[in-house]
Write an enzyme that holds these catalytic residues in place. Structure first.
Site, PDB file in Angstrom:
ATOM      1  N   HIS A 100       0.219  -9.678   5.628  1.00 49.06           N
ATOM      2  CA  HIS A 100       0.355  -8.439   4.867  1.00 49.06           C
ATOM      3  C   HIS A 100       1.821  -8.275   4.446  1.00 49.06           C
ATOM      4  O   HIS A 100       2.727  -8.606   5.219  1.00 49.06           O
ATOM      5  CB  HIS A 100      -0.105  -7.246   5.709  1.00 49.06           C
ATOM      6  N   GLU A 149      -2.644  -8.446  -3.211  1.00 43.72           N
ATOM      7  CA  GLU A 149      -2.069  -7.113  -3.031  1.00 43.72           C
ATOM      8  C   GLU A 149      -0.679  -7.028  -3.656  1.00 43.72           C
ATOM      9  O   GLU A 149       0.320  -7.308  -2.981  1.00 43.72           O
ATOM     10  CB  GLU A 149      -1.943  -6.798  -1.538  1.00 43.72           C
TER      11      GLU A 149
HETATM   12  P1  PGA Z   1      -3.145   1.253   0.261  1.00 35.62           P
HETATM   13  O1  PGA Z   1      -2.752   0.002   1.172  1.00 35.62           O
HETATM   14  O2  PGA Z   1      -4.644   1.206   0.082  1.00 35.62           O
HETATM   15  O3  PGA Z   1      -2.714   2.441   1.069  1.00 35.62           O
HETATM   16  O4  PGA Z   1      -2.434   1.106  -1.015  1.00 35.62           O
HETATM   17  C1  PGA Z   1      -3.385  -1.232   0.987  1.00 35.62           C
HETATM   18  C2  PGA Z   1      -2.833  -2.218   1.971  1.00 35.62           C
HETATM   19  O5  PGA Z   1      -1.640  -2.135   2.280  1.00 35.62           O
HETATM   20  O6  PGA Z   1      -3.557  -3.082   2.465  1.00 35.62           O
END
Ligand code: PGA
Length: 225
Positions: A100, A149
């Site tokens: 992440h 992401e």
């Molecule tokens: P968010 O986070 O949905 O709060 O934007 C997504 C993530 O960090 O996996």
């Protein structure tokens, strides 16, 4: 109907009481709505100390929810105080979020470290949900589920466009033949989830903020079609 993965990443939130209330409330939604999970794999990723509380509830109530960890150690079992290796998580979680961007940024996790983590997870039969920020992030061999992401979309309320996310998903699959599913993550809510999962190359979502409220998360699961 394609299979959809919906991952709830609680991050560093929810103590025992909060975790119990959430799983009871989400569990009730599932009980009262049989078709909610038809083609969906819902993966809840609490903080490590809450894994057994959540898994206990899932097992006792025979819920079709999977568990994931938010991280896994780069070390195997042994003298690594404070670490949680894949061999300990084995049998408790089916999935683990790896790489992440918050771990890359706050804990200096490099591509090399993330590849070690991936290897250990796979060796223990845990499926990595490997996060990338774009097509240029290296993906270790053997990863079947990737979450795209973009950093600017995380926690900001400014998601990427479904079209761009779809394009990135396609490019990732072209680049790495071992990738089977690409999820999108970054400001996904019950209102926009449908626009992402209806894209041909996107097989689900990784959800942070909108996963914290059980009601909002059930709506999100409902609207994922
Ligand atoms: P968010 O986070 O949905 O709060 O934007 C997504 C993530 O960090 O996996």
């Amino acid at each position: 109907m394609k299979k959809l993965f919906i991952v709830a990443n609680w991050k560093a939130n929810k103590n025992q009481n909060d975790a119990r209330l959430w799983i009871e409330s989400f569990g009730e939604e599932i009980f009262s709505n049989d078709s909610l999970l038809a083609n969906k794999e819902v993966i809840v990723c609490p903080a490590f100390p809450m894994l057994s509380l959540v898994s206990g509830y899932i097992l006792a109530n025979n819920l079709k929810i999977s568990l994931g960890s938010q991280d896994v150690s780069r070390f195997d079992e042994g003298a690594f105080t404070g670490e949680v290796p894949a061999s300990i998580l084995q049998g408790i979680v089916e999935y683990s979020i790896i790489g992440h961007s918050e771990r890359r940024a706050n804990f200096s996790e490099t591509d090399e470290i993330l590849s070690e983590k991936t290897k250990l997870a796979l060796n223990s039969g845990i499926v990595p949900v490997f996060c990338v920020q774009g097509v240029d992030t290296p993906v270790p061999t053997g990863v079947t589920i990737v979450a795209y992401e973009p950093i600017e979309a995380i926690g900001t309320g400014n998601p990427d466009t479904p079209e761009n996310a779809n394009n990135v998903a396609l490019k990732l699959k072209e680049k790495y033949s071992f990738i089977e599913h690409v999820l999108y993550g970054g400001s996904v809510t019950s209102n926009n989830v449908g626009s992402f999962v209806s894209m041909e190359e996107i097989s689900g979502v990784l959800v942070g903020g909108a996963s914290l409220d059980a009601g909002e998360f059930s709506s999100l699961v409902k609207n994922a079609r």
